[in-house]
Motif scaffolding. Sequence first.
Motif, mmCIF file in Angstrom:
data_model
loop_
_atom_site.group_PDB
_atom_site.id
_atom_site.type_symbol
_atom_site.label_atom_id
_atom_site.label_comp_id
_atom_site.label_asym_id
_atom_site.label_seq_id
_atom_site.Cartn_x
_atom_site.Cartn_y
_atom_site.Cartn_z
ATOM 1 N N VAL A 114 0.846 -1.183 0.000
ATOM 2 C CA VAL A 114 0.000 0.000 0.000
ATOM 3 C C VAL A 114 0.888 1.242 0.000
ATOM 4 O O VAL A 114 1.802 1.358 0.822
ATOM 5 C CB VAL A 114 -0.921 0.022 1.232
ATOM 6 N N VAL A 115 0.634 2.162 -0.907
ATOM 7 C CA VAL A 115 1.368 3.433 -0.921
ATOM 8 C C VAL A 115 0.885 4.269 0.266
ATOM 9 O O VAL A 115 -0.285 4.627 0.349
ATOM 10 C CB VAL A 115 1.143 4.197 -2.240
ATOM 11 N N TYR A 116 1.804 4.572 1.172
ATOM 12 C CA TYR A 116 1.407 5.361 2.345
ATOM 13 C C TYR A 116 2.212 6.637 2.498
ATOM 14 O O TYR A 116 1.893 7.484 3.344
ATOM 15 C CB TYR A 116 1.537 4.519 3.622
ATOM 16 N N SER A 172 9.533 13.385 -3.427
ATOM 17 C CA SER A 172 9.642 13.980 -4.759
ATOM 18 C C SER A 172 10.254 13.019 -5.761
ATOM 19 O O SER A 172 10.088 13.188 -6.976
ATOM 20 C CB SER A 172 10.485 15.257 -4.701
ATOM 21 N N ASN A 173 10.954 11.994 -5.268
ATOM 22 C CA ASN A 173 11.641 11.072 -6.169
ATOM 23 C C ASN A 173 11.275 9.606 -5.922
ATOM 24 O O ASN A 173 12.012 8.703 -6.318
ATOM 25 C CB ASN A 173 13.159 11.240 -6.055
ATOM 26 N N GLY A 174 10.173 9.355 -5.264
ATOM 27 C CA GLY A 174 9.779 7.977 -5.018
ATOM 28 C C GLY A 174 8.623 7.896 -4.046
ATOM 29 O O GLY A 174 7.998 8.899 -3.707
ATOM 30 N N PHE A 175 8.361 6.672 -3.575
ATOM 31 C CA PHE A 175 7.241 6.477 -2.660
ATOM 32 C C PHE A 175 7.505 5.271 -1.759
ATOM 33 O O PHE A 175 8.337 4.404 -2.065
ATOM 34 C CB PHE A 175 5.926 6.296 -3.431
ATOM 35 N N PHE A 176 6.797 5.247 -0.639
ATOM 36 C CA PHE A 176 6.904 4.166 0.328
ATOM 37 C C PHE A 176 5.705 3.226 0.194
ATOM 38 O O PHE A 176 4.563 3.679 0.032
ATOM 39 C CB PHE A 176 6.941 4.719 1.758
ATOM 40 N N ILE A 177 5.961 1.941 0.281
ATOM 41 C CA ILE A 177 4.884 0.956 0.310
ATOM 42 C C ILE A 177 5.065 0.067 1.533
ATOM 43 O O ILE A 177 6.170 -0.078 2.069
ATOM 44 C CB ILE A 177 4.842 0.087 -0.965
ATOM 45 N N GLN A 178 3.961 -0.525 1.962
ATOM 46 C CA GLN A 178 3.998 -1.429 3.113
ATOM 47 C C GLN A 178 2.963 -2.526 2.909
ATOM 48 O O GLN A 178 1.900 -2.309 2.333
ATOM 49 C CB GLN A 178 3.707 -0.664 4.413
ATOM 50 N N THR A 179 3.291 -3.696 3.384
ATOM 51 C CA THR A 179 2.378 -4.834 3.306
ATOM 52 C C THR A 179 1.066 -4.472 3.994
ATOM 53 O O THR A 179 1.068 -3.962 5.116
ATOM 54 C CB THR A 179 2.999 -6.064 3.978
ATOM 55 N N PRO A 180 -0.085 -4.718 3.335
ATOM 56 C CA PRO A 180 -1.365 -4.385 3.975
ATOM 57 C C PRO A 180 -1.559 -5.170 5.271
ATOM 58 O O PRO A 180 -1.089 -6.316 5.406
ATOM 59 C CB PRO A 180 -2.412 -4.791 2.924
ATOM 60 N N ASP A 181 -2.234 -4.578 6.221
ATOM 61 C CA ASP A 181 -2.553 -5.278 7.468
ATOM 62 C C ASP A 181 -3.383 -6.517 7.155
ATOM 63 O O ASP A 181 -4.326 -6.469 6.351
ATOM 64 C CB ASP A 181 -3.329 -4.360 8.409
ATOM 65 N N THR A 214 11.760 -8.471 10.755
ATOM 66 C CA THR A 214 11.826 -8.135 9.337
ATOM 67 C C THR A 214 10.863 -6.995 9.053
ATOM 68 O O THR A 214 9.726 -6.990 9.520
ATOM 69 C CB THR A 214 11.466 -9.342 8.449
ATOM 70 N N SER A 215 11.326 -6.048 8.254
ATOM 71 C CA SER A 215 10.500 -4.890 7.916
ATOM 72 C C SER A 215 9.454 -5.271 6.874
ATOM 73 O O SER A 215 9.706 -6.087 5.982
ATOM 74 C CB SER A 215 11.371 -3.759 7.365
ATOM 75 N N GLU A 216 8.274 -4.637 6.976
ATOM 76 C CA GLU A 216 7.216 -4.823 5.984
ATOM 77 C C GLU A 216 7.071 -3.579 5.103
ATOM 78 O O GLU A 216 6.089 -3.445 4.381
ATOM 79 C CB GLU A 216 5.878 -5.112 6.676
ATOM 80 N N GLY A 217 8.062 -2.676 5.167
ATOM 81 C CA GLY A 217 8.020 -1.460 4.365
ATOM 82 C C GLY A 217 9.197 -1.377 3.424
ATOM 83 O O GLY A 217 10.255 -1.979 3.653
ATOM 84 N N LEU A 218 9.032 -0.592 2.340
ATOM 85 C CA LEU A 218 10.080 -0.493 1.329
ATOM 86 C C LEU A 218 9.933 0.822 0.581
ATOM 87 O O LEU A 218 8.812 1.274 0.321
ATOM 88 C CB LEU A 218 9.973 -1.663 0.347
ATOM 89 N N PHE A 219 11.080 1.430 0.243
ATOM 90 C CA PHE A 219 11.071 2.643 -0.575
ATOM 91 C C PHE A 219 11.260 2.250 -2.028
ATOM 92 O O PHE A 219 12.139 1.446 -2.365
ATOM 93 C CB PHE A 219 12.192 3.591 -0.142
ATOM 94 N N VAL A 220 10.420 2.815 -2.906
ATOM 95 C CA VAL A 220 10.529 2.602 -4.348
ATOM 96 C C VAL A 220 11.061 3.895 -4.952
ATOM 97 O O VAL A 220 10.391 4.932 -4.898
ATOM 98 C CB VAL A 220 9.179 2.213 -4.971
ATOM 99 N N PHE A 221 12.248 3.823 -5.521
ATOM 100 C CA PHE A 221 12.909 5.016 -6.039
ATOM 101 C C PHE A 221 12.545 5.191 -7.512
ATOM 102 O O PHE A 221 12.907 4.372 -8.357
ATOM 103 C CB PHE A 221 14.414 4.886 -5.877
ATOM 104 N N THR A 222 11.818 6.275 -7.826
ATOM 105 C CA THR A 222 11.409 6.550 -9.208
ATOM 106 C C THR A 222 12.294 7.592 -9.879
ATOM 107 O O THR A 222 12.332 7.676 -11.103
ATOM 108 C CB THR A 222 9.960 7.044 -9.243
ATOM 109 N N GLY A 223 12.971 8.405 -9.103
ATOM 110 C CA GLY A 223 13.845 9.414 -9.667
ATOM 111 C C GLY A 223 13.154 10.699 -10.049
ATOM 112 O O GLY A 223 13.805 11.682 -10.391
ATOM 113 N N ILE A 253 -1.281 8.258 -2.454
ATOM 114 C CA ILE A 253 -1.420 7.586 -1.163
ATOM 115 C C ILE A 253 -2.738 6.819 -1.139
ATOM 116 O O ILE A 253 -3.779 7.328 -1.548
ATOM 117 C CB ILE A 253 -1.344 8.607 -0.016
ATOM 118 N N GLY A 254 -2.674 5.583 -0.677
ATOM 119 C CA GLY A 254 -3.856 4.729 -0.638
ATOM 120 C C GLY A 254 -3.930 3.737 -1.778
ATOM 121 O O GLY A 254 -4.745 2.804 -1.735
ATOM 122 N N ASN A 255 -3.097 3.921 -2.824
ATOM 123 C CA ASN A 255 -3.063 2.933 -3.910
ATOM 124 C C ASN A 255 -2.487 1.612 -3.399
ATOM 125 O O ASN A 255 -1.519 1.606 -2.632
ATOM 126 C CB ASN A 255 -2.192 3.420 -5.069
#
Length: 622
Positions: A394-396, A400-409, A420-429, A436-438
């Motif tokens: 889930v995008v939360y 300006s150059n990416g977004f954070f996602i996390q495993t849905p509850d 172990t982390s359930e979050g990750l940064f996606v670097f788009t540049g 948010i919410g996607n």
Amino acid sequence: MHVVINQMRWRYVASVFVIGAACGLLAVYGPWQWPLSADTAAERTRTIPTVLATKTTTIYAENFNGIGSGLPPGWTVRTDATAASLGTPVSFSTTPIDWGNVSGAFKNFASANNAGFNASTPDTTQNSAQDRALGIRQTGSFGDPGAAFTYQRNTTGETITAVSFNAQMLSVQPRSTTWTLQYGVGANPTSFVTLATYTDPGTWGNTNISVTLSPTQSAEVSNQPSVFFRIVALSASSGSGNRDSFGIDNFTLTSSPPPTGPIVPSCPGTVAAFQGTTAVACGLSATSTSSIINNATVFSVTPPTTGFSIVGFVPATGPGGTATATLQIANTVPTGTYSVVVRWSNNDTPTPQTADCTITVNVVATATVTPINQIQGTTNTSPLVSTVQTTEGVVYGLRSNGFFIQTPDGSALDDGNPNTSEGLFVFTGSTPPVQIGNLVRVRGTVNEFVPAADPQQPSVTQLSGSLTIARLACSVPLPAPTVITPAIASTPSPLEPTLPLRYERFEGMRVAVQHLAVVSPTGGFINETNATSTTNGRFFGVVAQVCGSGFCADRPFREPGIRFPDTVPNGGVTGTLPPPVNVPRWDANPELLRVDSTAQPNTTALNVPSGTLIRVHLIRPL
């Protein structure tokens, strides 16, 4: 760990800063930079269509066919009219009379619009005709000049944009009169605006006089308690001999609404989907300044295939409102690139206006989903580094150059392992193509980012490279933030002290701090030349705990020694000797948190002094 020497325990009772779910970034302190490189973005397309022809509405129409019983309501016939006066009302004879009658009076004439009529139509035929005209025969002592056909109207609530009538020469004589179409505003106007003039053409018949009002004229005659329209002979006739028999017919007031504003659609330029999984294109919308957008459909797909549909359509609530929709891409759509045309339409009648926008949909081959926790692993670096992986979340949070996602509850992708982390940064540049919410599925290369300016910094795990980003849903609940309690903040991780990463297990996740003690105020920049300062929105704090009726926290200090994990340099003046032994090492204060309050778009800097207590859930990506 906390500093033992010169340890200070602060109490936070008087200075309290209360906020809600503010948007920014929460980071483990260190002189480390967040990822800054480049990748993908999305564009939006807009199409402006042709405007359809405007409609007209008849507000008032008078054909004078009932004048055998008297003048229509609002109408008077007058003499002695001038440029500054309505003139004097005079009597009107309701008896039908032929065009050739030479007595001076306002008369009930047969209209020139009667089928088959001409200048030679017999008197008896004229007098029995059903189609009538309101007319006059001027004489030297009657109405020359100063004759007027006058109509008074209350236009409250009306918008008049055009005036028309038939001017009729019924008995053509040597003398000629010029008739003028005018209006005046008020119960007894003394000034009039000329709209048109009719000059004797010297031939029998009917001439249509039609005037479209200017915006100023329309405003003057609309929504008024009293407006006079008149056809008047302001100047004396010219020539010699008898005067014409003149009539008017089919007097009409009309309203033309302003041109319908075009439908302006907005659609994402390009979206992606994984074959075998239903995906969506979010954020389709259309608006029109003067109509209601009430429909959206998939108009065409090239190359042709089934599986594309509009879902979640919400019409505009009124003119100028925005209609929204979602394009759904079924799991049955084969791999390939498709051009999908979405057609919007409005409530124009009888023919709705339409406008199109085009979305390019890239359906790629299906891929096995790797949970975020497997990408993150239990150590600082990912066990899958440099491999291409596909994951979901889930995008939360946005940057300006990416977004954070996390495993849905509650997702089956969550391994339930607190290490172990359930979050990750996606670097788009560049600006990320998500909101948010996607709920998204992302394919990219696992990368451990270390800024060139600080090569000793512990890396940050991210997805980057050539990205495929598919939305699976437009709006889902955000994962609940993990609360960093005083117990968590004070418990070293297994990676310490070699890696001062107390919060590594929360990297990229949505976290909350209920009570944050600010130990270093918001920073910024000073321009001495202009005597100005600019905030950067960044400050530092530690998790506070309840102490009696207030809160307290241990303030961290910079201990002596070389920071972990920096390498101890070689010894000697030239650096050729082995590294010295027993060099003190500093743990880099892993309990310290850095807050970048402006790191996410459209956020406001939190400017706080040292000693402030921020309470009521400071929520950030970590």
